[in-house]
Design a protein around this motif. Sequence first.
Motif, PDB file in Angstrom:
ATOM      1  N   GLY A 216      27.337  51.157  42.829  1.00  0.00           N
ATOM      2  CA  GLY A 216      27.557  50.318  41.658  1.00  0.00           C
ATOM      3  C   GLY A 216      26.297  50.142  40.835  1.00  0.00           C
ATOM      4  O   GLY A 216      26.346  50.121  39.601  1.00  0.00           O
TER       5      GLY A 216
ATOM      6  N   ASP B 117      25.739  53.116  38.774  1.00  0.00           N
ATOM      7  CA  ASP B 117      26.688  53.062  37.659  1.00  0.00           C
ATOM      8  C   ASP B 117      26.200  52.091  36.584  1.00  0.00           C
ATOM      9  O   ASP B 117      26.235  52.402  35.380  1.00  0.00           O
ATOM     10  CB  ASP B 117      28.055  52.642  38.188  1.00  0.00           C
ATOM     11  CG  ASP B 117      29.166  52.854  37.175  1.00  0.00           C
ATOM     12  OD1 ASP B 117      29.147  53.889  36.484  1.00  0.00           O
ATOM     13  OD2 ASP B 117      30.049  51.994  37.076  1.00  0.00           O
TER      14      ASP B 117
ATOM     15  N   LYS C  49      32.196  58.714  41.225  1.00  0.00           N
ATOM     16  CA  LYS C  49      32.421  57.473  41.982  1.00  0.00           C
ATOM     17  C   LYS C  49      33.302  57.734  43.201  1.00  0.00           C
ATOM     18  O   LYS C  49      33.004  57.276  44.307  1.00  0.00           O
ATOM     19  CB  LYS C  49      33.095  56.425  41.096  1.00  0.00           C
ATOM     20  CG  LYS C  49      32.190  55.723  40.113  1.00  0.00           C
ATOM     21  CD  LYS C  49      32.997  54.649  39.398  1.00  0.00           C
ATOM     22  CE  LYS C  49      32.189  53.980  38.324  1.00  0.00           C
ATOM     23  NZ  LYS C  49      32.979  52.970  37.591  1.00  0.00           N
TER      24      LYS C  49
ATOM     25  N   ASN D 206      37.878  49.675  44.670  1.00  0.00           N
ATOM     26  CA  ASN D 206      38.162  49.801  43.243  1.00  0.00           C
ATOM     27  C   ASN D 206      39.075  48.692  42.736  1.00  0.00           C
ATOM     28  O   ASN D 206      38.985  48.296  41.572  1.00  0.00           O
ATOM     29  CB  ASN D 206      38.758  51.181  42.948  1.00  0.00           C
ATOM     30  CG  ASN D 206      37.703  52.273  43.018  1.00  0.00           C
ATOM     31  OD1 ASN D 206      36.869  52.399  42.139  1.00  0.00           O
ATOM     32  ND2 ASN D 206      37.725  53.068  44.085  1.00  0.00           N
TER      33      ASN D 206
ATOM     34  N   ASN E  93      36.815  45.823  42.120  1.00  0.00           N
ATOM     35  CA  ASN E  93      36.065  46.136  40.911  1.00  0.00           C
ATOM     36  C   ASN E  93      36.879  45.826  39.649  1.00  0.00           C
ATOM     37  O   ASN E  93      36.367  45.264  38.677  1.00  0.00           O
ATOM     38  CB  ASN E  93      35.660  47.612  40.940  1.00  0.00           C
ATOM     39  CG  ASN E  93      34.877  48.038  39.706  1.00  0.00           C
ATOM     40  OD1 ASN E  93      35.326  48.882  38.942  1.00  0.00           O
ATOM     41  ND2 ASN E  93      33.715  47.459  39.514  1.00  0.00           N
TER      42      ASN E  93
ATOM     43  N   ASP F 142      28.959  46.250  38.437  1.00  0.00           N
ATOM     44  CA  ASP F 142      29.510  47.099  39.496  1.00  0.00           C
ATOM     45  C   ASP F 142      28.673  46.979  40.764  1.00  0.00           C
ATOM     46  O   ASP F 142      29.181  47.178  41.870  1.00  0.00           O
ATOM     47  CB  ASP F 142      29.549  48.559  39.037  1.00  0.00           C
ATOM     48  CG  ASP F 142      30.698  48.828  38.082  1.00  0.00           C
ATOM     49  OD1 ASP F 142      31.447  47.887  37.776  1.00  0.00           O
ATOM     50  OD2 ASP F 142      30.846  49.973  37.632  1.00  0.00           O
TER      51      ASP F 142
ATOM     52  N   LEU G 131      31.472  46.310  43.584  1.00  0.00           N
ATOM     53  CA  LEU G 131      31.684  47.359  44.579  1.00  0.00           C
ATOM     54  C   LEU G 131      31.195  46.903  45.951  1.00  0.00           C
ATOM     55  O   LEU G 131      31.795  47.227  46.976  1.00  0.00           O
ATOM     56  CB  LEU G 131      30.995  48.654  44.167  1.00  0.00           C
ATOM     57  CG  LEU G 131      31.542  49.351  42.908  1.00  0.00           C
ATOM     58  CD1 LEU G 131      30.854  50.695  42.694  1.00  0.00           C
ATOM     59  CD2 LEU G 131      33.046  49.549  42.989  1.00  0.00           C
TER      60      LEU G 131
END
Length: 328
Positions: free
Chosen positions: A93, A96, A114, A168, A171, A231, A235
């Motif tokens: 994360g 990201d 991912k 996810n 998230n 993230d 995550l």
Amino acid sequence: MTYILSFIVAFGVAAIVGQILIPLLRRLKAGQSIRADGPTWHMTKQGTPTMGGIMFILAIGAACVVAGWEEIRSGNYKHLYVFLFALVFGVIGMIDDFQKLRHHANEGLTAAQKFLLQLAAAIAFTVLMRGEGYLTPNLFVPFFNVTFPLPWVVYMVFAAFVMVGTVNAVNLTDGIDGLATGVTIPVALFYMAVSAWFGREDLAVLSAALTGGLAAFLLYNFHPAKVFMGDTGSLFLGGMVCGLAFALDIPMVIPIIGLIYVAEVLSDIIQVAYYKKTHGKRFFRMAPLHHHLEMGGWSETKLFCLFSGITLVLCCLGFLGVMYRYPM
């Protein structure tokens, strides 16, 4: 009790780190980029510091060491394995988030990047827990108090699917102020209660740390949010939610206690599928679910209270479903 110490340490560390981290993120211009196609009133959030999940990640790590020191000395590392598993997702994360900040957009790693990174983490965790003797391929069904043995290969495929899906889903839930935090606090309390009920002091320490870290983070993340978890945080939380379920050998409880996560991800899937099927029509006003309700006039505070309250009730129900998982 060590899990009370764990809660206090995590809460204190997260609260203190927040006082340092938020001004630092502002100076570094680590501000959130808001979706152009999102609710128009969310544009006022543009530039709010992101990557705030760092504060509860550090706090949970500190609490695991301080409150879980006796477990570590005795050679029990299960709570550390779960924490490190979640930390790997947190690092994914963070990468990201860095990509988003670097390009000043709401897009970081590609979906394929991912997925592959998350899949690798899930497989590695399953192999590690199996190798250490902490995991069995027996699926326990809540409420029915029965288990179904699976071949290891089938179980590993199942575990990878559940882990990646859960991460996810959490998230996606992190879309408005405090929502992922508020929904995950009852889940953390559920894991703390179950761990204590099963006599799993190590996992009770970790769950209490998660509860304390999130409670402190909520001081900064409740509407109007002073910081987002990014993230990095969402995550990591997804990793904790599924990691604790597998460490306690009750993964089938996730759809019960995490029904809000499931509803969020299903609403997104339905929206995309319906859009493609009807060539441009939308099933929801906007996906995921919290945005649909927001577009219908629901306030962020109302959504926070409703989703968190529903999760609290479901967690109480989930406890009744798994309390006889092990002979007392």
